[in-house]
Scaffold this motif. Sequence first.
Motif, PDB file in Angstrom:
ATOM      1  N   CYS A 143       0.828  -1.204   0.000  1.00 41.12           N
ATOM      2  CA  CYS A 143       0.000   0.000   0.000  1.00 41.12           C
ATOM      3  C   CYS A 143       0.860   1.251   0.000  1.00 41.12           C
ATOM      4  O   CYS A 143       2.031   1.236   0.391  1.00 41.12           O
ATOM      5  CB  CYS A 143      -0.958   0.020   1.187  1.00 41.12           C
ATOM      6  SG  CYS A 143      -0.168   0.116   2.812  1.00 41.12           S
TER       7      CYS A 143
ATOM      8  N   SER B  73       2.772   0.397  -5.558  1.00 40.83           N
ATOM      9  CA  SER B  73       2.164  -0.794  -4.957  1.00 40.83           C
ATOM     10  C   SER B  73       1.581  -1.694  -6.043  1.00 40.83           C
ATOM     11  O   SER B  73       1.775  -2.921  -6.029  1.00 40.83           O
ATOM     12  CB  SER B  73       1.068  -0.397  -3.968  1.00 40.83           C
ATOM     13  OG  SER B  73       1.589   0.364  -2.907  1.00 40.83           O
TER      14      SER B  73
ATOM     15  N   TYR C  59      -6.439   1.531   4.853  1.00 41.51           N
ATOM     16  CA  TYR C  59      -5.516   0.422   4.614  1.00 41.51           C
ATOM     17  C   TYR C  59      -5.452  -0.511   5.821  1.00 41.51           C
ATOM     18  O   TYR C  59      -5.263  -1.726   5.673  1.00 41.51           O
ATOM     19  CB  TYR C  59      -4.120   0.928   4.267  1.00 41.51           C
ATOM     20  CG  TYR C  59      -4.028   1.612   2.926  1.00 41.51           C
ATOM     21  CD1 TYR C  59      -4.749   1.155   1.822  1.00 41.51           C
ATOM     22  CD2 TYR C  59      -3.207   2.727   2.751  1.00 41.51           C
ATOM     23  CE1 TYR C  59      -4.663   1.784   0.588  1.00 41.51           C
ATOM     24  CE2 TYR C  59      -3.112   3.361   1.523  1.00 41.51           C
ATOM     25  CZ  TYR C  59      -3.834   2.896   0.447  1.00 41.51           C
ATOM     26  OH  TYR C  59      -3.741   3.525  -0.768  1.00 41.51           O
TER      27      TYR C  59
ATOM     28  N   GLY D 278       4.807  -1.312   3.028  1.00 40.38           N
ATOM     29  CA  GLY D 278       4.228   0.025   3.066  1.00 40.38           C
ATOM     30  C   GLY D 278       5.182   1.019   2.448  1.00 40.38           C
ATOM     31  O   GLY D 278       6.341   1.117   2.869  1.00 40.38           O
TER      32      GLY D 278
ATOM     33  N   VAL E 149      -0.819   4.609   5.885  1.00 38.66           N
ATOM     34  CA  VAL E 149       0.192   3.547   5.776  1.00 38.66           C
ATOM     35  C   VAL E 149       0.715   3.177   7.165  1.00 38.66           C
ATOM     36  O   VAL E 149       0.941   2.001   7.468  1.00 38.66           O
ATOM     37  CB  VAL E 149       1.339   3.972   4.840  1.00 38.66           C
ATOM     38  CG1 VAL E 149       2.384   2.860   4.724  1.00 38.66           C
ATOM     39  CG2 VAL E 149       0.808   4.325   3.453  1.00 38.66           C
TER      40      VAL E 149
ATOM     41  N   THR F 243       6.604  -6.872   8.386  1.00 40.33           N
ATOM     42  CA  THR F 243       6.412  -5.550   7.800  1.00 40.33           C
ATOM     43  C   THR F 243       7.715  -5.024   7.203  1.00 40.33           C
ATOM     44  O   THR F 243       8.772  -5.080   7.833  1.00 40.33           O
ATOM     45  CB  THR F 243       5.910  -4.543   8.847  1.00 40.33           C
ATOM     46  OG1 THR F 243       6.762  -4.601  10.006  1.00 40.33           O
ATOM     47  CG2 THR F 243       4.475  -4.844   9.263  1.00 40.33           C
TER      48      THR F 243
END
Length: 206
Positions: A38, A47, A116, A132, A142, A156
Amino acid sequence: MMNLYERYPELEVCRADIEKAADMIYETYQKKGKVLACGNGGSCADSDHIVGELMKGFLSERKMEKELLEKFQKQGFEDAEYMASHMQGALPAISLTAQTGILTAFCNDVAPDMMYAQMVYGYAAPNDLLIGLSTSGNSKNVVFAAKTAKALGIATIAMTGAKESKLSAICDVTIRVPETETYKIQELHLPVYHYLCAEVERRIFG
């Protein structure tokens, strides 16, 4: 794509984080997970771009297994060979930015900065990974997505500019490209994610 650091020597300062990100994405697919991505504006387009490189052949040939042809033939499809020969191995990925129906509904009905996060909550499963993208590293929607991912226990990765940010404080790995102006950051994000996609594809498909 394997000569990333020769073509973009300024990215040498990010090498450790780029390689760690490649390892994380590879491990995600080894564990049958998927990638969620995203961002906003240019990072929104990035993205979509990342997902495009993962979901079809990029630099490597991704021939389908013979078992797929057999499955089509078992169904009696007269075009089974055509179907099987025109499909490629996929690395499952979803661009959260492309879900316009739910995104606009959530923005209108609930809270734009949580859109998101809601998508991560709805899509995330064990062994998934969130990428992100934010040139500032502080884009609220984000950041909330990353916080949700962390709360759900999924990996992540952030892609930002050179400055420390809210994302760099949250994410497992942050690739901070050595620029501070938005367009210059975006110019370096592209070769980075091209490299990540190509490297993971090479490891999986050869």
